[in-house]
Design a protein around this motif. Structure first.
Motif, PDB file in Angstrom:
ATOM      1  N   PHE A  96       0.808  -1.238  -0.099  1.00 25.69           N
ATOM      2  CA  PHE A  96       0.158   0.113  -0.006  1.00 25.69           C
ATOM      3  C   PHE A  96       0.873   1.276  -0.116  1.00 25.69           C
ATOM      4  O   PHE A  96       0.642   2.322  -0.807  1.00 25.69           O
ATOM      5  CB  PHE A  96      -0.856   0.047   1.138  1.00 25.69           C
ATOM      6  N   SER A 182      -6.022   6.128   9.332  1.00 25.25           N
ATOM      7  CA  SER A 182      -6.087   4.874  10.110  1.00 25.25           C
ATOM      8  C   SER A 182      -6.535   4.905  11.376  1.00 25.25           C
ATOM      9  O   SER A 182      -6.942   4.183  12.177  1.00 25.25           O
ATOM     10  CB  SER A 182      -4.924   3.837   9.909  1.00 25.25           C
ATOM     11  N   THR A 212       0.623   0.504   7.047  1.00 28.58           N
ATOM     12  CA  THR A 212      -0.915   0.836   7.537  1.00 28.58           C
ATOM     13  C   THR A 212      -1.863  -0.271   7.757  1.00 28.58           C
ATOM     14  O   THR A 212      -2.548  -0.015   8.930  1.00 28.58           O
ATOM     15  CB  THR A 212      -1.298   1.573   6.135  1.00 28.58           C
ATOM     16  N   SER A 213      -1.614  -1.450   7.261  1.00 29.15           N
ATOM     17  CA  SER A 213      -2.695  -2.505   7.418  1.00 29.15           C
ATOM     18  C   SER A 213      -2.272  -2.910   9.022  1.00 29.15           C
ATOM     19  O   SER A 213      -3.040  -3.446   9.507  1.00 29.15           O
ATOM     20  CB  SER A 213      -2.654  -3.597   6.272  1.00 29.15           C
ATOM     21  N   ASP A 235      -3.594  -5.414   3.559  1.00 31.88           N
ATOM     22  CA  ASP A 235      -2.794  -4.593   2.670  1.00 31.88           C
ATOM     23  C   ASP A 235      -3.470  -4.663   1.200  1.00 31.88           C
ATOM     24  O   ASP A 235      -3.265  -3.661   0.576  1.00 31.88           O
ATOM     25  CB  ASP A 235      -1.180  -4.953   2.807  1.00 31.88           C
ATOM     26  N   LEU A 238      -6.304  -2.729   0.734  1.00 33.08           N
ATOM     27  CA  LEU A 238      -6.074  -1.177   0.994  1.00 33.08           C
ATOM     28  C   LEU A 238      -5.473  -0.922  -0.750  1.00 33.08           C
ATOM     29  O   LEU A 238      -5.961   0.269  -1.226  1.00 33.08           O
ATOM     30  CB  LEU A 238      -5.024  -0.748   1.869  1.00 33.08           C
ATOM     31  N   ALA A 242      -7.437   1.966  -3.299  1.00 35.13           N
ATOM     32  CA  ALA A 242      -6.733   3.046  -3.050  1.00 35.13           C
ATOM     33  C   ALA A 242      -6.813   4.204  -4.509  1.00 35.13           C
ATOM     34  O   ALA A 242      -6.897   5.546  -3.999  1.00 35.13           O
ATOM     35  CB  ALA A 242      -4.984   2.963  -3.268  1.00 35.13           C
ATOM     36  N   LEU A 410     -12.526   1.651   6.233  1.00 33.74           N
ATOM     37  CA  LEU A 410     -11.521   1.000   5.513  1.00 33.74           C
ATOM     38  C   LEU A 410     -11.387   1.524   4.156  1.00 33.74           C
ATOM     39  O   LEU A 410     -10.179   1.657   3.619  1.00 33.74           O
ATOM     40  CB  LEU A 410     -11.393  -0.335   5.639  1.00 33.74           C
ATOM     41  N   ALA A 414      -7.873   3.733   2.541  1.00 37.96           N
ATOM     42  CA  ALA A 414      -7.306   3.301   1.271  1.00 37.96           C
ATOM     43  C   ALA A 414      -7.421   4.763   0.228  1.00 37.96           C
ATOM     44  O   ALA A 414      -6.393   5.023  -0.295  1.00 37.96           O
ATOM     45  CB  ALA A 414      -8.005   2.153   0.665  1.00 37.96           C
TER      46      ALA A 414
END
Length: 454
Positions: A96, A182, A212-213, A235, A238, A242, A410, A414
């Protein structure tokens, strides 16, 4: 009658006046060749801008002007997202952050550039001092998307230079928001747990060395623990969410609002509001609700005939919410296949084994195979439809134990990457306020003085 009842009755009367006054004859849209929803009659979007950020490919236009369906492709800055995912898996990396770099700067990072950028993102994940207490805990929300939007707007007050429109300053603001989304979502959820659900609240600090995840899973779980596979599949989700071209509603929103020359926080908050909409970002929750209903009414999940019979009932408006919709099916651009759904489904198969959810996974794949044919048979559509990413994203989140109120947030965690790229593109290349036309179809009327009104 108490005051609340009086107010309610008065609002009902006003509401009736509004509804009675606003209908427009549908035939007028055709008469004046109005592109409702900025779409042509065949579903194609009206061309309102140019972008170099992303592309959603599901068809081409032949010499006769007709749409010809092709397998779907999702392109980020000229690169097929399938290649981005494959490369990240090959190098055992979370992808990501690389996508964020690519979307913002238009090129693939070297390993040293990626390491430096990821470290910078990680260093910004913590919210400003007292922000959590003052902006999240003191004003919790039952809806996390509203909490994120409020957090974005509140960030203006913590920015030492919020009105500066220089690209460098806007980029700084966007990177900070990308990093902190996040955390905003996780803390907003924890506050919601405490004040609305009566459950314990766990506020963990984000760790700068985590992706991030990984940080999201750490911040939303009581014990802060997660497996590598869990972080990898989140991930992937995301990466796939994105960016999706400039024409989706929330990306268009950030172009439109940015074109008015407003600040970054106002533009991003508007995009969050768009994504919250049930016709945009909330589709995977509808899939999960439908699947709950299917699992309750289909006794043998391995029996395709039983599954097929119940899908026919849903399609005929005889079951579930009686809309005739089989959620997670169909897309505005993709017809033969949604590449995001394929990538997520393949990774979901791995997680289903780890979570002992293979029977449920097989139910999903059966529906993926059966639903498009059933809908085609029932509605005689001119085009075939395919299963979209929303069909599998909710299932993945459920296997990860992520609460449903965090599914759409979520998406925002993203998509802030794509929104940021689109905001910068509008500032650099757009430079003209959006001003589409609306034709007034109301007749001009002679004014009636107060004493003559009835």
């Amino acid at each position: 009658m108490n005051e609340n009842s009086q107010n309610s009755n008065f609002i009902d009367k006003l509401s009736k006046l509004t509804v009675d006054n606003d209908p427009i004859d549908p035939a007028l849209y055709e008469k004046f060749n109005v592109k409702r929803g900025l779409r042509y009659a065949d579903g194609r979007g009206v061309l309102v801008g140019l972008t170099k950020i992303g592309d959603v490919v599901g068809y081409y236009i032949d010499e006769s002007g007709s749409k010809v369906a092709i397998p779907g492709k999702l392109i980020y800055r000229g690169y097929n997202v399938e290649d981005i995912v494959e490369d990240a898996e090959l190098h055992h990396q979370f992808g990501f952050e690389q996508c964020v770099y690519l979307l913002l700067f238009g090129q693939l990072p070297t390993q040293s550039q990626l390491d430096e950028f990821s470290s910078f993102l990680g260093s910004l994940r913590s919210l400003p001092e007292y922000f959590t207490e003052d902006m999240i805990m003191k004003a919790p929300s039952s809806d996390i998307m509203n909490k994120i939007a409020r957090g974005v707007l509140a960030s203006y007050s913590y920015d030492p230079d919020p009105e500066n429109r220089d690209v460098a300053n806007i980029l700084r603001q966007c990177i900070e928001l990308i990093s902190r989304f996040s955390t905003l979502a996780a803390y907003g959820y924890q506050a919601k747990r405490r004040y609305y659900d009566g459950k314990s609240m766990y506020i963990h600090n984000p760790l700068p060395e985590l992706s991030t995840s990984e940080n999201f899973l750490r911040l939303t779980r009581n014990d802060k623990s997660y497996t590598r596979l869990e972080a990898e599949i989140l991930d992937l989700a995301l990466i796939l969410h994105a960016e999706h071209g400039g024409g989706n509603n929330s990306s268009l929103t950030i172009h439109v609002v940015s074109s008015a020359d407003t600040d970054t926080y106002s533009a991003v908050a508007a995009a969050v509001g768009s994504l919250k909409g049930r016709r945009h970002g909330g589709a995977n929750i509808r899939v999960i609700e439908m699947m709950d209903n299917i699992k309750e009414n289909v006794r043998d999940w391995s029996n395709e005939k039983e599954i097929e019979d119940y899908l026919y009932k849903i399609g005929k408006k005889e079951a579930f919410d009686r809309t005739g919709l089989i959620y997670g099916q169909g897309h505005a651009v993709y017809t033969i296949s949604d590449p995001r759904a394929i990538l997520l489904r393949n990774k979901a198969a791995e997680l289903a084994k780890e979570k002992d959810c293979e029977e449920e996974f097989n139910l999903y794949t059966s529906i993926e195979r059966l639903a498009p044919e059933i809908l085609y048979e029932l509605h005689g559509q001119k085009k075939r439809i395919c299963t979209n990413v929303d069909f599998y994203s909710g299932f993945v989140y459920s296997m990860l134990g992520i609460p449903r109120e965090l599914y759409t947030p979520l998406f925002a965690i993203a998509r802030i990457a794509g929104w940021s790229a689109h905001r910068i593109e509008e500032i650099v290349a757009g430079k003209r306020i959006y001003r589409p036309a609306y034709k007034n179809v109301a007749e001009e009327r002679e004014y009636v003085p107060m004493e003559k009104r009835k």
